[in-house]
Enzyme design. Structure first.
Site, PDB file in Angstrom:
ATOM      1  N   ARG A   1      -8.619  -4.005   9.865  1.00  0.00           N
ATOM      2  CA  ARG A   1      -7.167  -3.931   9.655  1.00  0.00           C
ATOM      3  C   ARG A   1      -6.653  -2.665  10.319  1.00  0.00           C
ATOM      4  O   ARG A   1      -7.105  -1.561  10.013  1.00  0.00           O
ATOM      5  CB  ARG A   1      -6.813  -3.933   8.159  1.00  0.00           C
ATOM      6  CG  ARG A   1      -5.313  -3.950   7.888  1.00  0.00           C
ATOM      7  CD  ARG A   1      -5.014  -4.097   6.398  1.00  0.00           C
ATOM      8  NE  ARG A   1      -3.587  -4.095   6.125  1.00  0.00           N
ATOM      9  CZ  ARG A   1      -2.833  -2.994   5.944  1.00  0.00           C
ATOM     10  NH1 ARG A   1      -3.383  -1.797   6.013  1.00  0.00           N
ATOM     11  NH2 ARG A   1      -1.546  -3.095   5.697  1.00  0.00           N
TER      12      ARG A   1
ATOM     13  N   ARG B   1     -11.125  10.851  -1.403  1.00  0.00           N
ATOM     14  CA  ARG B   1     -10.847   9.457  -1.020  1.00  0.00           C
ATOM     15  C   ARG B   1     -11.717   8.506  -1.825  1.00  0.00           C
ATOM     16  O   ARG B   1     -11.280   7.412  -2.171  1.00  0.00           O
ATOM     17  CB  ARG B   1     -11.104   9.268   0.479  1.00  0.00           C
ATOM     18  CG  ARG B   1     -10.130  10.010   1.368  1.00  0.00           C
ATOM     19  CD  ARG B   1     -10.455   9.793   2.843  1.00  0.00           C
ATOM     20  NE  ARG B   1     -10.086   8.474   3.301  1.00  0.00           N
ATOM     21  CZ  ARG B   1     -10.538   7.917   4.420  1.00  0.00           C
ATOM     22  NH1 ARG B   1     -11.414   8.554   5.170  1.00  0.00           N
ATOM     23  NH2 ARG B   1     -10.142   6.723   4.788  1.00  0.00           N
TER      24      ARG B   1
ATOM     25  N   HIS C   1      -0.200   3.265   4.747  1.00  0.00           N
ATOM     26  CA  HIS C   1      -0.772   2.188   5.578  1.00  0.00           C
ATOM     27  C   HIS C   1      -0.263   0.815   5.132  1.00  0.00           C
ATOM     28  O   HIS C   1      -0.991  -0.165   5.163  1.00  0.00           O
ATOM     29  CB  HIS C   1      -2.303   2.207   5.530  1.00  0.00           C
ATOM     30  CG  HIS C   1      -2.923   3.440   6.110  1.00  0.00           C
ATOM     31  ND1 HIS C   1      -3.355   3.522   7.412  1.00  0.00           N
ATOM     32  CD2 HIS C   1      -3.170   4.657   5.573  1.00  0.00           C
ATOM     33  CE1 HIS C   1      -3.858   4.719   7.649  1.00  0.00           C
ATOM     34  NE2 HIS C   1      -3.750   5.437   6.550  1.00  0.00           N
TER      35      HIS C   1
ATOM     36  N   ASN D   1      -9.229   6.268  11.309  1.00  0.00           N
ATOM     37  CA  ASN D   1      -7.931   6.368  11.976  1.00  0.00           C
ATOM     38  C   ASN D   1      -8.136   6.396  13.482  1.00  0.00           C
ATOM     39  O   ASN D   1      -9.271   6.496  13.962  1.00  0.00           O
ATOM     40  CB  ASN D   1      -7.225   7.663  11.552  1.00  0.00           C
ATOM     41  CG  ASN D   1      -6.496   7.541  10.222  1.00  0.00           C
ATOM     42  OD1 ASN D   1      -6.238   6.434   9.738  1.00  0.00           O
ATOM     43  ND2 ASN D   1      -6.169   8.674   9.630  1.00  0.00           N
TER      44      ASN D   1
ATOM     45  N   ARG E   1      -2.846  -2.474  -6.823  1.00  0.00           N
ATOM     46  CA  ARG E   1      -2.307  -3.359  -5.792  1.00  0.00           C
ATOM     47  C   ARG E   1      -2.715  -4.812  -6.031  1.00  0.00           C
ATOM     48  O   ARG E   1      -1.936  -5.731  -5.850  1.00  0.00           O
ATOM     49  CB  ARG E   1      -2.867  -2.881  -4.445  1.00  0.00           C
ATOM     50  CG  ARG E   1      -1.938  -2.993  -3.287  1.00  0.00           C
ATOM     51  CD  ARG E   1      -2.461  -2.188  -2.123  1.00  0.00           C
ATOM     52  NE  ARG E   1      -3.779  -2.566  -1.681  1.00  0.00           N
ATOM     53  CZ  ARG E   1      -4.074  -3.654  -0.990  1.00  0.00           C
ATOM     54  NH1 ARG E   1      -3.130  -4.486  -0.643  1.00  0.00           N
ATOM     55  NH2 ARG E   1      -5.319  -3.904  -0.627  1.00  0.00           N
TER      56      ARG E   1
ATOM     57  N   TYR F   1      -9.401   5.212  -3.343  1.00  0.00           N
ATOM     58  CA  TYR F   1      -9.322   3.850  -2.805  1.00  0.00           C
ATOM     59  C   TYR F   1      -9.619   2.808  -3.878  1.00  0.00           C
ATOM     60  O   TYR F   1      -8.931   1.794  -3.972  1.00  0.00           O
ATOM     61  CB  TYR F   1     -10.252   3.686  -1.595  1.00  0.00           C
ATOM     62  CG  TYR F   1      -9.705   4.406  -0.385  1.00  0.00           C
ATOM     63  CD1 TYR F   1      -9.664   5.792  -0.346  1.00  0.00           C
ATOM     64  CD2 TYR F   1      -9.199   3.720   0.704  1.00  0.00           C
ATOM     65  CE1 TYR F   1      -9.131   6.472   0.733  1.00  0.00           C
ATOM     66  CE2 TYR F   1      -8.664   4.388   1.783  1.00  0.00           C
ATOM     67  CZ  TYR F   1      -8.638   5.763   1.797  1.00  0.00           C
ATOM     68  OH  TYR F   1      -8.102   6.426   2.863  1.00  0.00           O
TER      69      TYR F   1
ATOM     70  N   ARG G   1       0.841  -1.191   0.000  1.00  0.00           N
ATOM     71  CA  ARG G   1       0.000   0.000   0.000  1.00  0.00           C
ATOM     72  C   ARG G   1       0.881   1.248   0.000  1.00  0.00           C
ATOM     73  O   ARG G   1       1.887   1.283   0.713  1.00  0.00           O
ATOM     74  CB  ARG G   1      -0.904   0.013   1.244  1.00  0.00           C
ATOM     75  CG  ARG G   1      -2.026  -1.009   1.219  1.00  0.00           C
ATOM     76  CD  ARG G   1      -2.609  -1.171   2.615  1.00  0.00           C
ATOM     77  NE  ARG G   1      -3.778  -2.023   2.664  1.00  0.00           N
ATOM     78  CZ  ARG G   1      -3.743  -3.350   2.691  1.00  0.00           C
ATOM     79  NH1 ARG G   1      -2.595  -3.995   2.631  1.00  0.00           N
ATOM     80  NH2 ARG G   1      -4.866  -4.045   2.770  1.00  0.00           N
TER      81      ARG G   1
ATOM     82  N   PHE H   1      -2.980  15.471  -0.759  1.00  0.00           N
ATOM     83  CA  PHE H   1      -2.589  14.186  -0.157  1.00  0.00           C
ATOM     84  C   PHE H   1      -1.267  13.649  -0.723  1.00  0.00           C
ATOM     85  O   PHE H   1      -0.378  13.279   0.051  1.00  0.00           O
ATOM     86  CB  PHE H   1      -3.718  13.163  -0.317  1.00  0.00           C
ATOM     87  CG  PHE H   1      -3.525  11.921   0.497  1.00  0.00           C
ATOM     88  CD1 PHE H   1      -3.547  11.956   1.887  1.00  0.00           C
ATOM     89  CD2 PHE H   1      -3.310  10.688  -0.113  1.00  0.00           C
ATOM     90  CE1 PHE H   1      -3.372  10.800   2.643  1.00  0.00           C
ATOM     91  CE2 PHE H   1      -3.142   9.533   0.637  1.00  0.00           C
ATOM     92  CZ  PHE H   1      -3.172   9.586   2.010  1.00  0.00           C
TER      93      PHE H   1
END
Ligand code: HDE
Length: 693
Positions: free
Chosen positions: A114, A360, A78, A150, A371, A364, A75, A163
C-alpha cells in the site's frame, strides 16, 4: 451496456450493473443480507402510493442501516493510499545472514503493497508535497512480515513521544480545518522550526522526492536499523531499501499543482492502468548490512532515524525482487482494511532499539483496533497469514477463525487433542545485553545531537537543478506561513545547512534583516563527502519504459508518423495517449479514424512525460484558438518536457508564446519517431530557460 467506444470488458464480472434487469441467465437474483430474494428494489413499502413508509419494510431498513454504517475511521496518518498485490522472489543472498524462510534462494512470497501520502485525508489529491508511504506485507510461510516504510530514508523526529505533536502540526489546523494535505502553513513550520532534529528530513521533503511522478518511480526505505538473525542466533544490523527497476522520476512543483486539478487520482490511476496494461512495476529489495564495529565507528548513531548511512559507505546489496502484478478486486476490502503493523516480524528478522521503531511497535496494533473495530482484524482475508494460524486466542467481535474441540488453554492434559504448542523453531528475540549501569531515564543520547551535517550532505549531493527546486520549495512553503518570526527561524536553521541555500530562501522571501544562524548543539560537519546516490537526476533511468507520451492530434495527422511513433514507444515499453479536440477522435491523412483517449481540456500535458504535437495546417490554426491547446504546449515547455512536433504546428507554438529550442524534436517523417523516443529517455530538457539558474 458499456458505451460503444469503450473496449474494456466488465472489470468485475458478476456485479451486474444494469438497471431494472430481472434475474435470469447469468444475472443472479438480488437478495437481502439474509438471502431472501427481492422482488422490488425501487420502491419502499408504503400505506398507499402517497402514504407514509411502513416499519415492516425489512429490506428498506436493512439497506439503509447497512449504508449508514459503511464508513470506518480513516487512518490518522497515511489516510489516502492505493494498494496492489504481487510477489517477492529471493535470490538467496541473505541465506547466511537471516534464517527467515522469505530469504531462502528462489523462495517466492506473496506480497501486498500500500502506497500512501501522509498528511491528507482519504479524499485528498495525490500530488501533495508529502512523504509517501511504501508499506509491504509479506505473507511468508512463517507468518506475516510487514515492512512499513516510506519513500525517504529518514524521519522528522527521533522519539515516538513527539509523533502526535508532529502529526497535529502538519495536518489541517484544528480551528479552520485547512489547509488540507499541505505543510505550507504556520503550525507545520512552527513545529519544524522548533525541532532542529527535523532539518535533514525537511531537505528531503522540500526536494523532488516529495512529488514523485508515480509510485512506480519511487524508492522505498525501512528507515530504521533492524536486525537480521541467522540460524545460530547471530545478528547483523540491516537497513532495507526498495529500488524501482524503472528508475526514479519526479514532477516539478507547478506541474504537481496542475495535476492535482486535472487528475487528483493521478498516482492511483497510474498504478491501476500500468498493472492493467501488463506493465508490472518491479523493485529490487536491497540491504545495507553492518556490524557492531561499523556502528561504533560510523559518524552518527545507527539508532537515530534522522540519519542515513550513505550507500557509498555501505553499498546496497540486492537480495530479491518484488513485482506488483495484480490489482485489488475491491478497494475497501483490501486497500482500506489492510492493517500493517511494524511489530509483525518473522523468525530471522528482529528490531533494533531505535526509539521511533519501539514506539511504532505499540502504535500500529493499537490503531487497527480503532480502525477495524476489534481484535479480530487478522481474520480479514487481506490481513490473514497464508500459513497455519493456531493459538488459544478466542472470541471477540466478528471472530471468523474459531477452533473446534475443548482445548482453549495450555498447559493442558489433552495430549494430541490439546491444541498447538511452542516450537524451538519459533521467533526468539535476539539477546542484546543492556548496559549494566542503565538507569530509567527520559533522555536523548548525546549521539543523536548533530542535526545539520546530514542535511547539508543531502543538499550538496544534489544537482544545481535539484538544489534550485529545494530552495524554491522552501520559499513557496514559507511564503504561505504568515508569522514572519517562523520564516526567520527557518532561515536561521538553513544557515547551519548551507549559506547559499539560506541566502536564496531569504532573498526569495525578501526577509530583511537576515537572522543569525541558529545556535547548534553540534557544529555542522563540512567534511562529509557528497553522496551522488541521494540525487534523482544523478541516477537517471536507462530508458523511457513505463512512461507516457501525450500526442495532441487533429484531423489530417500524418498516418505514417503516428503509426511510427506508436511503434517506437511500444518497442521502448512506453505508452501513447491521443489527445484531440473531441473525444470521438481524428481522421488521419490515410482516412483512418483514431478515437481519442482524452479531449483536449481533459488531457493537459501535465499528465504526460513528454508530448507530441501532430497536426495538419488547418488543425494547427484551429488549435491555436483554443486556450487548453495553447496551455498544452506552454505547460509542456514550462515543465521542461521534450516536444515532438510536425512542421505544421508552428502557429500553435507562436500563439502559445513558446520559443523552440533543442528540446523540440521534428517529427515530420516516420523515420524520426525512434530518435524522438531516444531523446525522451532523458525525461526533461533542464537546460530550458529558468532551470538553468
Ligand atoms: Fe507510521 N503510522 N508512525 N511511520 N506509517 C501509521 O498506522 C506511527 C513512521 C507508515 O498503508 C498508522 O495503520 C508512529 C515512520 C506507513 O496502512 C499509525 C510513528 C514510517 C503507514 C502510525 C510513525 C512510517 C503508517 C496510521 C513514530 C516510515 C501507512 C494508520 C513513532 C518508516 C500504512 C496505521 C498503511 C501508518 C504510527 C512513524 C510509515 C498511527 C507512532 C518512521 C507507510 O499507527
Amino acid at each position: 451496456m458499456p458505451p460503444p467506444n469503450d473496449p474494456a470488458p466488465p472489470r468485475n464480472p458478476g456485479a451486474g450493473g444494469e438497471t431494472h434487469q430481472q434475474a435470469g441467465g447469468t444475472v443472479p437474483p438480488l437478495t437481502t443480507q439474509q438471502g431472501v430474494p427481492v422482488a422490488d428494489d425501487q420502491n419502499t413499502l408504503r400505506a398507499g402510493p402517497r402514504g407514509p413508509a411502513l416499519l415492516e419494510d425489512f429490506h428498506f431498513r436493512e439497506k439503509l442501516f447497512h449504508f449508514d454504517h459503511e464508513r470506518i475511521p480513516e487512518r490518522v496518518v497515511h489516510a489516502r493510499g492505493f494498494g496492489a498485490h504481487g510477489f517477492f522472489e529471493s535470490n538467496g543472498e541473505l541465506e547466511g545472514v537471516s534464517r527467515a524462510a522469505v530469504f531462502k534462494k528462489g523462495a517466492k512470497t506473496p506480497t501486498f503493497v500500500r502506497f500512501s501520502t501522509v498528511a491528507g485525508n482519504k479524499g485528498s489529491a495525490d500530488l501533495a508535497r508529502d512523504v509517501r508511504g511504501f508499506a509491504t506485507k509479506f505473507y511468508t510461510t512463517e507468518g506475516n512480515w510487514d515492512l512499513v516504510g516510506n519513500n525517504m530514508p529518514v524521519f522528522f523526529i527521533q522519539d515516538a513521544m513527539k509523533f502526535p505533536d508532529m502529526v497535529h502540526a502538519f495536518k489541517d489546523e484544528p480551528d479552520s480545518g485547512f489547509p488540507q494535505a499541505a505543510t505550507a502553513h504556520d503550525n507545520a513550520w512552527d513545529f519544524i522550526s522548533l525541532t532542529p532534529e527535523s532539518m535533514h528530513m525537511v531537505m528531503w521533503v522540500m526536494s523532488d522526492r516529495a512529488i514523485p511522478r508515480s509510485f512506480r518511480f519511487m524508492e522505498g526505505f525501512g528507515v530504521h536499523t533492524f536486525r537480521l538473525v541467522d540460524a545460530q542466533g547471530k545478528s547483523t544490523f540491516v537497513k532495507f531499501h526498495w529500488k524501482p527497476k524503472l528508475g526514479m522520476q519526479s514532477v516539478v512543483w507547478n506541474e504537481a499543482v496542475k495535476i492535482n486539478g486535472a487528475d487528483p487520482d493521478f498516482h492511483r490511476r497510474d498504478l491501476w492502468d500500468a498493472i492493467g496494461a501488463g506493465q508490472f512495476p518491479e523493485w529490487e529489495l536491497g540491504v545495507q548490512l553492518f556490524d557492531d564495529a561499523f556502528a561504533r565507528k560510523f559518524e552518527f548513531d545507527i539508532l537515530d532515524p534522522t540519519k542515513l548511512i550513505p550507500e557509498e559507505q555501505v553499498p546496497v546489496k540486492v537480495v530479491g525482487r518484488m513485482v506488483l502484478d495484480r490489482r485489488v478486486d475491491n478497494f475497501f476490502a483490501e486497500t482500506e482494511q489492510v492493517a500493517f503493523c511494524t511489530q509483525n516480524v518473522v523468525p530471522g528478522i528482529d528490531f533494533s532499539d531505535d526509539p521511533l521503531l519501539q514506539g511504532r511497535n505499540f502504535s500500529y496494533l493499537d490503531t487497527q483496533l480503532k480502525r477495524l473495530g476489534g481484535p479480530n482484524f487478522t481474520h480479514i482475508p487481506i490481513n490473514a497469514p497464508k500459513c497455519p494460524v493456531m493459538n488459544f486466542q478466542q472470541d471477540g467481535h466478528m471472530a471468523m477463525r474459531n477452533p473446534k474441540g475443548r482445548a482453549n488453554y495450555e498447559p493442558n492434559s489433552w495430549g494430541d487433542q490439546g491444541g498447538p504448542r511452542e516450537t524451538p523453531a519459533g521467533f526468539k528475540t535476539v539477546p542484546v545485553p543492556f548496559p549494566a549501569d542503565a538507569a530509567k531515564v527520559r533522555q536523548r543520547p548525546e549521539t543523536f545531537s548533530d542535526h545539520y551535517s546530514q542535511a547539508r550532505q543531502f543538499y550538496v549531493s544534489q544537482t544545481p537543478v535539484e538544489q534550485t527546486h529545494i530552495a524554491d520549495a522552501l520559499v513557496f512553503e514559507l511564503s504561505k506561513v504568515q508569522t514572519v518570526a517562523i520564516r526567520a527561524r527557518m532561515v536561521s536553521h538553513l544557515l547551519n545547512i548551507d549559506a547559499g541555500l539560506a541566502d536564496k530562501v531569504a532573498k526569495g522571501l525578501r526577509l530583511e534583516p537576515v537572522p543569525a544562524a541558529m545556535p547548534a548543539a553540534k557544529p555542522t560537519r563540512q567534511d562529509l563527502p557528497p553522496s551522488p546516490k541521494l540525487s534523482i537526476l544523478k541516477n537517471p533511468p536507462a530508458s523511457f519504459a513505463g512512461r507516457k507520451v501525450g500526442a495532441l492530434v487533429t484531423d489530417g495527422v500524418d498516418a505514417g508518423v503516428l503509426a511510427a511513433l506508436r511503434k517506437a514507444l511500444e518497442a521502448e515499453g512506453a505508452m501513447l495517449a491521443l489527445v484531440a479536440p473531441q473525444v470521438g477522435g481524428v481522421t488521419d491523412s490515410a482516412g483512418t479514424r483514431h478515437p481519442a483517449d482524452e479531449k483536449i481540456d481533459g488531457g493537459p500535458s501535465v499528465l504526460f512525460d513528454a508530448v507530441a504535437v501532430l497536426v495538419s495546417p488547418a488543425g494547427a490554426e484551429a488549435l491555436a484558438k483554443l486556450p487548453p491547446a495553447r496551455d498544452f504546449v506552454a505547460d509542456a515547455a514550462a515543465h521542461y518536457k521534450f516536444v515532438g512536433y510536425s512542421a505544421a504546428a508552428a502557429p500553435l507554438f507562436e500563439k502559445a508564446g513558446v520559443p523552440l529550442d533543442e528540446g523540440f524534436v521534428r517529427l515530420d517523417d516516420a523515420g524520426a519517431a525512434a530518435g524522438f523516443v531516444t531523446t525522451c529517455r532523458k525525461l526533461r530538457f533542464w537546460d530550458r530557460g529558468a532551470a538553468k539558474k
